[in-house]
Design a protein around this motif. Structure first.
Motif, PDB file in Angstrom:
ATOM      1  N   ASP A   1       0.837  -1.208   0.000  1.00 23.47           N
ATOM      2  CA  ASP A   1       0.000   0.000   0.000  1.00 23.47           C
ATOM      3  C   ASP A   1       0.866   1.249   0.000  1.00 23.47           C
ATOM      4  OD1 ASP A   1      -2.649   0.256  -0.343  1.00 23.47           O
ATOM      5  OD2 ASP A   1      -3.198   0.163   1.796  1.00 23.47           O
ATOM      6  N   LYS A   2       1.889   1.228   0.872  1.00 17.76           N
ATOM      7  CA  LYS A   2       2.787   2.372   1.001  1.00 17.76           C
ATOM      8  C   LYS A   2       3.523   2.638  -0.316  1.00 17.76           C
ATOM      9  CE  LYS A   2       6.524   4.026   3.927  1.00 17.76           C
ATOM     10  NZ  LYS A   2       7.454   3.668   5.016  1.00 17.76           N
TER      11      LYS A   2
ATOM     12  N   GLN B   1       2.520  12.386  -9.493  1.00 20.36           N
ATOM     13  CA  GLN B   1       1.818  13.677  -9.472  1.00 20.36           C
ATOM     14  C   GLN B   1       2.808  14.828  -9.394  1.00 20.36           C
ATOM     15  OE1 GLN B   1      -0.912  13.333  -6.199  1.00 20.36           O
ATOM     16  NE2 GLN B   1      -2.469  12.282  -7.437  1.00 20.36           N
TER      17      GLN B   1
ATOM     18  N   LYS C   1       2.583   1.779  -3.315  1.00 22.88           N
ATOM     19  CA  LYS C   1       1.626   2.240  -4.330  1.00 22.88           C
ATOM     20  C   LYS C   1       1.350   3.734  -4.186  1.00 22.88           C
ATOM     21  CE  LYS C   1      -2.660   0.482  -6.302  1.00 22.88           C
ATOM     22  NZ  LYS C   1      -3.784  -0.412  -6.091  1.00 22.88           N
ATOM     23  N   ARG C   2       1.160   4.185  -2.922  1.00 23.76           N
ATOM     24  CA  ARG C   2       0.923   5.624  -2.684  1.00 23.76           C
ATOM     25  C   ARG C   2       2.145   6.447  -3.059  1.00 23.76           C
ATOM     26  NH1 ARG C   2      -0.470   5.555   3.196  1.00 23.76           N
ATOM     27  NH2 ARG C   2      -0.162   3.375   2.964  1.00 23.76           N
ATOM     28  N   LYS C   3       3.330   5.902  -2.764  1.00 19.74           N
ATOM     29  CA  LYS C   3       4.571   6.602  -3.083  1.00 19.74           C
ATOM     30  C   LYS C   3       4.713   6.806  -4.589  1.00 19.74           C
ATOM     31  CE  LYS C   3       9.520   6.394  -2.198  1.00 19.74           C
ATOM     32  NZ  LYS C   3      10.613   5.602  -1.645  1.00 19.74           N
TER      33      LYS C   3
ATOM     34  N   LYS D   1       2.298   6.946  -6.735  1.00 21.57           N
ATOM     35  CA  LYS D   1       1.270   7.906  -7.143  1.00 21.57           C
ATOM     36  C   LYS D   1       1.721   9.334  -6.858  1.00 21.57           C
ATOM     37  CE  LYS D   1      -3.727   7.740  -7.127  1.00 21.57           C
ATOM     38  NZ  LYS D   1      -4.911   7.250  -6.445  1.00 21.57           N
ATOM     39  N   ARG D   2       2.308   9.539  -5.671  1.00 16.48           N
ATOM     40  CA  ARG D   2       2.784  10.879  -5.292  1.00 16.48           C
ATOM     41  C   ARG D   2       3.895  11.353  -6.214  1.00 16.48           C
ATOM     42  NH1 ARG D   2       4.947  10.185  -0.166  1.00 16.48           N
ATOM     43  NH2 ARG D   2       3.467   8.578   0.316  1.00 16.48           N
TER      44      ARG D   2
END
Length: 182
Positions: free
Chosen positions: A24-25, A35, A27-29, A31-32
């Motif tokens: 999860d971590k 962006q 995946k968010r990284k 994405k960030r």
């Protein structure tokens, strides 16, 4: 039973919470960072699928072009055969041997006296059909030559025009006497 795949794997005991949090971590990284850098996340599977579709479309286009070319060649062949069979001249009673060349070989057709004169005048020609030869009118020979020039074996009109041009050039420098008796 509603839930993500991750929840279902956790409930089934196939995955642990620590690994799930780590994924999860990450995946968010991703994405960030995407962006921040304003670049789209490239989905390699989608990219490979799109490339495979493009390659298949290119192969299909090439195959269709080859099939269309073959169909067009067969249609032209059928037109030529039809023109020859519908317009061939009768060679019955031909007693004069007429020699011509086809593929660097000398061939012989027996024609009548009238047909021989028509050859000399350029009114008829010889066309190849399958392994044989047929006499056809010069107009039909021109139509066949537009489709496949190798099928018209002999056309005296072209030869006669070439000879006329050569003869007129050859004689143009000589003066013809007025008192010449024929």
């Amino acid at each position: 039973m509603a839930g993500s795949l991750q929840d279902q794997l956790l409930n089934a005991g196939l995955s642990d919470a620590k690994t799930a949090k780590k994924l999860d971590k990450e995946k968010r990284k991703q994405k960030r960072t995407a962006q921040k850098s304003r670049t789209a996340v490239v989905d390699e599977v989608k990219l490979a699928a799109q490339q495979a579709r493009d390659e298949k479309a290119a192969r299909d286009r090439e195959l269709n072009q080859a099939l269309n070319a073959e169909a067009q060649r067969k249609a032209i062949e059928a037109q030529i055969v039809q023109l020859i069979t519908q317009n061939k001249l009768d060679r019955q009673g031909g007693d004069i041997g007429f020699n011509f060349t086809s593929q660097q070989k000398i061939k012989k057709l027996y024609v009548s006296g009238l047909q021989q004169k028509l050859f000399a005048a350029g009114k008829i020609a010889i066309a190849q059909i399958a392994e044989g030869f047929e006499l056809i009118p010069a107009e039909v020979a021109n139509k066949i030559a537009e489709r496949d020039h190798e099928r018209v074996i002999f056309c005296a009109q072209e030869t006669a025009e070439a000879l006329d041009g050569e003869e007129s050039d050859w004689y143009k420098d000589y003066e013809i006497p007025d008192d010449l008796m024929w």
